[in-house]
Every structure is written in C-alpha cells, then in structure tokens.
Enzyme design. Structure first.
Site, PDB file in Angstrom:
ATOM      1  N   GLU A 254       0.519  -1.460   0.218  1.00 28.88           N
ATOM      2  CA  GLU A 254      -0.190  -0.123  -0.166  1.00 28.88           C
ATOM      3  C   GLU A 254       1.074   1.393  -0.017  1.00 28.88           C
ATOM      4  O   GLU A 254       1.469   0.895   0.878  1.00 28.88           O
ATOM      5  CB  GLU A 254      -0.999  -0.099   1.171  1.00 28.88           C
ATOM      6  CG  GLU A 254      -1.793  -1.011   1.211  1.00 28.88           C
ATOM      7  CD  GLU A 254      -2.791  -1.113  -0.061  1.00 28.88           C
ATOM      8  OE1 GLU A 254      -3.108  -0.019   0.181  1.00 28.88           O
ATOM      9  OE2 GLU A 254      -3.472  -2.316   0.238  1.00 28.88           O
ATOM     10  N   CYS A 293      -3.484   8.630   3.071  1.00 24.73           N
ATOM     11  CA  CYS A 293      -3.199   7.861   2.392  1.00 24.73           C
ATOM     12  C   CYS A 293      -4.355   8.143   1.309  1.00 24.73           C
ATOM     13  O   CYS A 293      -4.131   8.099  -0.004  1.00 24.73           O
ATOM     14  CB  CYS A 293      -3.041   6.503   2.222  1.00 24.73           C
ATOM     15  SG  CYS A 293      -4.131   5.935   3.316  1.00 24.73           S
TER      16      CYS A 293
HETATM   17  P1  NAP Z   1       8.322   5.410   4.893  1.00 19.97           P
HETATM   18  O1  NAP Z   1       9.169   5.663   4.864  1.00 19.97           O
HETATM   19  O2  NAP Z   1       8.365   3.878   3.591  1.00 19.97           O
HETATM   20  O3  NAP Z   1       8.040   3.913   5.595  1.00 19.97           O
HETATM   21  C1  NAP Z   1       7.176   3.013   5.973  1.00 19.97           C
HETATM   22  C2  NAP Z   1       7.613   1.956   7.148  1.00 19.97           C
HETATM   23  O4  NAP Z   1       8.167   1.106   5.860  1.00 19.97           O
HETATM   24  C3  NAP Z   1       8.267   2.341   8.356  1.00 19.97           C
HETATM   25  O5  NAP Z   1       7.922   1.329   9.549  1.00 19.97           O
HETATM   26  C4  NAP Z   1       9.639   2.180   8.052  1.00 19.97           C
HETATM   27  O6  NAP Z   1       9.934   2.396   9.128  1.00 19.97           O
HETATM   28  C5  NAP Z   1       9.782   1.027   7.215  1.00 19.97           C
HETATM   29  N1  NAP Z   1      11.219   0.414   6.459  1.00 19.97           N
HETATM   30  C6  NAP Z   1      12.023   1.875   5.859  1.00 19.97           C
HETATM   31  N2  NAP Z   1      12.779   0.978   5.292  1.00 19.97           N
HETATM   32  C7  NAP Z   1      12.531  -0.209   5.681  1.00 19.97           C
HETATM   33  C8  NAP Z   1      13.149  -1.596   5.122  1.00 19.97           C
HETATM   34  N3  NAP Z   1      14.602  -1.080   4.559  1.00 19.97           N
HETATM   35  N4  NAP Z   1      12.649  -2.071   5.001  1.00 19.97           N
HETATM   36  C9  NAP Z   1      11.737  -2.436   5.381  1.00 19.97           C
HETATM   37  N5  NAP Z   1      11.124  -1.580   6.547  1.00 19.97           N
HETATM   38  C10 NAP Z   1      11.487  -0.503   6.291  1.00 19.97           C
HETATM   39  O7  NAP Z   1       7.000   5.476   4.377  1.00 19.97           O
HETATM   40  P2  NAP Z   1       6.131   6.632   5.478  1.00 19.97           P
HETATM   41  O8  NAP Z   1       7.223   7.887   5.394  1.00 19.97           O
HETATM   42  O9  NAP Z   1       6.101   6.440   7.205  1.00 19.97           O
HETATM   43  O10 NAP Z   1       4.614   7.152   4.969  1.00 19.97           O
HETATM   44  C11 NAP Z   1       4.632   7.739   3.930  1.00 19.97           C
HETATM   45  C12 NAP Z   1       3.804   7.106   2.697  1.00 19.97           C
HETATM   46  O11 NAP Z   1       3.014   5.974   3.491  1.00 19.97           O
HETATM   47  C13 NAP Z   1       3.430   8.609   2.145  1.00 19.97           C
HETATM   48  O12 NAP Z   1       3.948   7.882   0.837  1.00 19.97           O
HETATM   49  C14 NAP Z   1       2.223   7.478   2.017  1.00 19.97           C
HETATM   50  O13 NAP Z   1       1.102   7.504   0.910  1.00 19.97           O
HETATM   51  C15 NAP Z   1       2.432   5.989   2.686  1.00 19.97           C
HETATM   52  N6  NAP Z   1       0.684   5.568   2.974  1.00 19.97           N
HETATM   53  C16 NAP Z   1       0.277   4.744   2.473  1.00 19.97           C
HETATM   54  C17 NAP Z   1      -0.874   4.434   1.884  1.00 19.97           C
HETATM   55  C18 NAP Z   1      -1.729   3.053   2.285  1.00 19.97           C
HETATM   56  O14 NAP Z   1      -2.946   2.282   2.958  1.00 19.97           O
HETATM   57  N7  NAP Z   1      -1.668   3.087   0.739  1.00 19.97           N
HETATM   58  C19 NAP Z   1      -1.493   4.594   3.780  1.00 19.97           C
HETATM   59  C20 NAP Z   1      -0.918   5.257   5.037  1.00 19.97           C
HETATM   60  C21 NAP Z   1       0.532   5.911   4.370  1.00 19.97           C
HETATM   61  P3  NAP Z   1      10.972   3.287  10.423  1.00 19.97           P
HETATM   62  O15 NAP Z   1      10.387   4.094  10.515  1.00 19.97           O
HETATM   63  O16 NAP Z   1      11.863   2.692  11.322  1.00 19.97           O
HETATM   64  O17 NAP Z   1      12.217   3.853   9.251  1.00 19.97           O
END
Ligand code: NAP
Length: 515
Positions: A254, A293
C-alpha cells in the site's frame, strides 16, 4: 526517558545500540526513545513459526474472532490514554486521534463478528463446485486454507493505531501469527496497544519490533506474508529484497496515491452535493494535517464554477485554527516529523512553479500555543491550474500534507476519468454528481485506475463518511502507484493470509471437507 521495548518471543526486549528520539511534533519535546537494533529477529520468526502457528491453529475462526473482540474491548478501555498518546506523538488533534484509535477498534470488531459467522470451519469455499469430469461425481472446488508461516506487518507513520489493527485483524482471524513493525517516529501508540494486547493473545500470536527493520526480512521463508504500508521508495526496495525474491514471499504493498475529486457539471455549490464536495475536500486537507493515504490531492471543477470554489475554500480554510493539537481551539496540528515538513515544503515549491496560488501561499503559518520556532507546522495550501492534464508536478508526486491543487475542465466525464488515470493508479477517487448518465460514463472509464470510487450525491450526503475513511467491509488498496495491493474488504481481507487451493475429487468428499 522511556525506552520503547520490543515484544519478541514472549518477552520484552530492550535492544541495544544508538537510540532514536520520538518527539512531540508540535513542541519537539522528546517523549521516548527507540533502540536501533540488538534484537534476536531470527528467534522471533522461529517462535512465531512454532509456538504462534500452533496456538492459533488450534482455534476455530469463531475462537480467533473472540480474541479480536477482546482486543477491541482493550482499546475501548484505554481509549483516553491512547488518544492522549496520539495527540502527543502524532501531532493529532483529538478528532484525528479518535479517527486512528477508534478506527482500529471498529476494524477489530468487524473481523470479530466475521469470525463468529465463520464458526468452526477450517476451509473457506471460494465459489461453487465445478463439474470437471464426465458426470457430476467428479468436481473441482476452490478453497482457502490457513497458510503456515509468519505475517510481517510494516506500517507507515500516519496511522500507528489503525494500521496495526487492520492488518492484525485479518492475519489473526486467518490464523497467521504476526510480527508487526510500526514506523519509528510515531511508534508510541502501537507500542501501548501491543502492551494491552499481548496478555490477551495466545503465545507467539503477536510480536512487536520497535525501531528500524534491520535484518527483519532476512528470515522470511515460503509461506510467509509481508504486508507493507509506506512510501514508494521503500516499497521498491522490498520488491527486490533478496529473500522475498528467493522465496516468492507474498508481498502486499500500500503506497503513494494521488487521489482525485471531481465536481460534476450539474452540481451547484449551494446544493447538498456541492456542500458534500466542499466538506470532503476541506476535511481531507486538514484531517491529520493531510497525512492520509486516501486524502484528496487533486481536484477538478467545471471552469465556470472555479471562482466560487476558490472563494468557498478560502472562507473555510481561513477559519481553521492551527497550532498545538492538544488545544481545543486547534483544528489542525503539525506534520508528524521534521522530514515530513521538509518533503511537504519541497512538494509545495514544485507545485508553485507550475500553478497559481489560491490560498495559503507556500505554507507559512504562525501556530498557536507552541514555543516560537518550534514544531513541524505547514499551513493549508490550495493551488490551481487551467492545464490539469499536463501539469507534471500535479500528477508525478504525492505531497503528503495539507495541500491540494484545483484544475479546471469543461465538465466532460471522459476527461474527468482521464484525469483520474493521470495519477497512475490511486487508492480512491471521488466524483460528485446527481446526473446518472454522467456518473456511468465516469465510472466505466475511471474504475481501472482506482481501488475505490466514491460517488457523492444528494441522496447519500447525509450519511457519507467521506472518501478518506477506509471501511473494513470494502477493499483498501489500488493499482499502479498505489502499490497494487489489497487489504480489508470483509472476508476478502483474510485471503492475503490464506492459500487458495483447487481441490479435485469426488463431489461428496469435497462437500464433506467444507462441512
Ligand atoms: P516509509 O518511509 O516508506 O516507511 C514506512 C515503513 O517502512 C516504516 O515502518 C519504516 O520504518 C519502514 N521501513 C523503512 N525502510 C525499510 C526497509 N529497508 N525495510 C523494511 N522496512 C522499512 O513511509 P512513511 O514515511 O512512514 O509513510 C508515508 C508514506 O506512506 C506516504 O507516501 C503515504 O502515501 C504512504 N501511505 C500509504 C498508505 C496506504 O494505505 N496505501 C497508508 C498510509 C501511508 P522506520 O520508520 O523505522 O524507518
């Protein structure tokens, strides 16, 4: 200072190494710390595969549903505490926090009820038996069976409560043990929820990793599921992760989404449908400071309605108090992190180079109730373009904050659907019209590009939750840029955590297997 421990292999693990501060994004006061690693993650997988899978496998759907009901009750019992934590660590207003915390409880309750309905069956039928032999004795039947593996849940920062619960509900009901990893910056709510949930669940059913993922995914095996919510850059890394590729691990993504809202040519702004459109756009810009999102990022309005829409947006957004979300007079808090603020300001600058200002300049704001110069605040920003189809910053990049851009068009339904498709796949888009032929033309062409289409009209306006609300009974996910994943959707939500198998055999044997 509280160090957020991880719950692994049945006990709380403090980890080791450097520590990341978790702050209040309104004041930048440090609230807790997360360790950078030092956990036995391979041991956690092993515990889930052996103890967790065995314990959940002994339970029926109804019994697993009863566990979910107990979790929902635990949220309800600690509701005020959880809301306060979300206000402090997430920059949430009370309303925002309720959306996250209550949304988690509602989703758990929905799946608790589904569990009660599914009762004691072990296989779920997928469709009707199909005659595959010369006579009706030889049939085929598709079924869903419990997968034997671990569900790894990686969540985004914006919904630490709901994100935990919506994935957990489907996995546990399907019978899969879970290792959940909240985003580090806002992990306090998820951490507290797991403290509440752990004593209510069988051993190994739920484990929690707080802090960076580290080597988490190095232990995945065939049969496991990785469900990720977050940004597209992280998603790309997961798609090519060596262990996920090697073992064809089921991966649900997602990700980003450029959701659109279209005002139909028949709608007067003063009508019920027009009022719904304005309320939905303004709510999606300001609720959770636009960090949803499903929030509306792109708006399309008939060119002759544009001046009225701009005026109405200025009036509504101008009245929104921005500042410390713990204050009752504040309706929009800060962004969740300093990085988020930097990304949103960069996104506004990209849009500003290709669009005209309607409201909010480039997001400068003086928040109320916070120390001068503190907090990750950006005010609501509305931009406009008369070339929505060719405005590259509008269709290339998700600005994950209180920002929306209004494009103008002739009112043509095919153009509106084409505009939706320019997002390259979204979670949800909405159209507001009381003209059925227009809606039919729009839906037929826009549906391939959206996981959900919300059709705003006068008849449903009074009971609409808005396009930004994800309901457990409807699927959540979208094609293309949105990640191509699918979650929730009632019983469909279990399928991610189950294996579809086609059974072939004697009709009476197959019938007996399905009870
Ligand atoms: P993110 O930076 O991609 O982080 C998401 C998750 O991934 C966090 O728990 C992060 O952990 C983890 N992560 C980071 N690097 C990783 C790796 N190498 N391996 C495994 N896990 C890893 O995103 P975000 O800033 O939290 O969220 C914002 C984005 O999420 C926006 O672009 C939004 O559109 C999207 N979003 C989508 C939905 C949907 O349902 N489609 C819902 C909500 C948000 P850490 O925090 O520890 O780095």
């Amino acid at each position: 200072m509280q160090l957020l421990a991880s719950y692994l292999a049945g006990s709380w693990s403090q980890g080791s190494g450097g520590r990341t501060p978790l702050v209040n994004p309104a004041t930048e006061q440090v609230l807790a710390e997360a360790p950078s690693g030092g956990h036995d993650l391979a041991g956690a997988f092993s515990y889930a595969r052996t103890v967790g899978a065995r314990e959940l496998g002994q339970l029926t759907f109804a019994q697993r549903g009863a566990l979910l009901a107990a979790l929902a009750k635990a949220i309800h019992g600690a509701r005020e505490e959880l809301i306060s934590l979300a206000v402090a660590n997430g920059g949430n207003t009370r309303g925002d926090a309720k959306f996250d915390v209550d949304g988690g409880g509602v989703t758990l309750s929905h799946y608790a009820e589904l569990g009660a309905r599914l009762g004691s069956q072990t296989l779920l039928a997928d469709g009707e038996p199909i005659q595959v032999g010369r006579t009706a004795r030889m049939v085929g039947q598709h079924v869903w069976a419990r997968r034997r593996g671990v569900a790894v849940h990686i969540n985004a920062f914006n919904f630490p409560g709901w994100g935990l619960c919506e994935k957990l509900a489907c996995s546990l009901l399907a019978g899969m043990p879970v290792i959940t990893k909240p985003a580090t910056a806002t992990a306090i709510v998820a951490h507290r929820m797991v403290e509440l949930f752990a004593p209510l669940l069988p051993a190994g059913a739920l484990q929690l990793l707080v802090g960076p993922a580290g080597t988490l995914l190095d232990s995945v095996l065939p049969g496991d599921v990785v469900a990720f919510t977050g940004g597209s850059a992280t998603a790309r890394m997961l798609r090519t992760h060596a262990k996920i590729v090697e073992h064809s691990v089921r991966l649900n993504i997602e990700a980003d989404s450029l959701n659109a809202a279209i005002l139909g040519p028949d709608v007067e702004l003063s009508s019920e449908t027009g009022g719904l459109f304005l309320a939905d756009v303004v709510r999606d810009m300001t609720q959770k400071t636009g960090q949803k999102c499903t929030a509306i990022r792109r708006v399309l309005v008939p060119v002759d309605r544009a001046p009225d829409v701009f005026e109405a947006m200025r009036e509504r957004l101008g009245g929104i108090g921005i500042g410390d979300p713990a204050r009752e007079d504040v309706r929009m808090g800060p962004l969740a992190t300093a990085q988020q603020r930097q990304d949103v300001l960069a996104g506004i600058a990209r849009l500003a180079a290709a669009t005209e200002a309607v409201f909010g300049g480039t997001g400068e704001v003086t928040p109320v109730g916070v120390p001068a110069g503190k907090g990750f605040f950006v005010g609501p920003v509305v931009r406009t373009t008369n070339a929505p189809m060719t405005c590259a910053p509008l269709s290339d990049h998700e600005v994950f904050g209180p920002v929306t851009t209004i494009g103008t068009y002739s009112g043509d339904a095919a153009f509106a659907a084409e505009f939706v498709s320019r997002g390259d796949g979204c979670l949800v888009s909405s159209a507001y019209s009381d003209e059925r032929d227009w809606v039919a033309s729009f839906v037929g062409a826009a549906a391939p590009w959206a996981g959900r289409l919300y059709l705003g009209s006068a008849k449903m306006a009074a009971q609409s939750p808005g396009p930004g609300t994800v309901l457990p009974s409807l699927t959540h996910g979208g094609p293309g840029r949105a990640g191509g994943g699918e979650e929730l959707g009632g019983e469909r939500g279990l399928h991610l955590y189950m294996q579809r198998t086609a059974l072939e055999g004697d009709a009476t044997v197959l019938k007996s297997l399905l009870g």
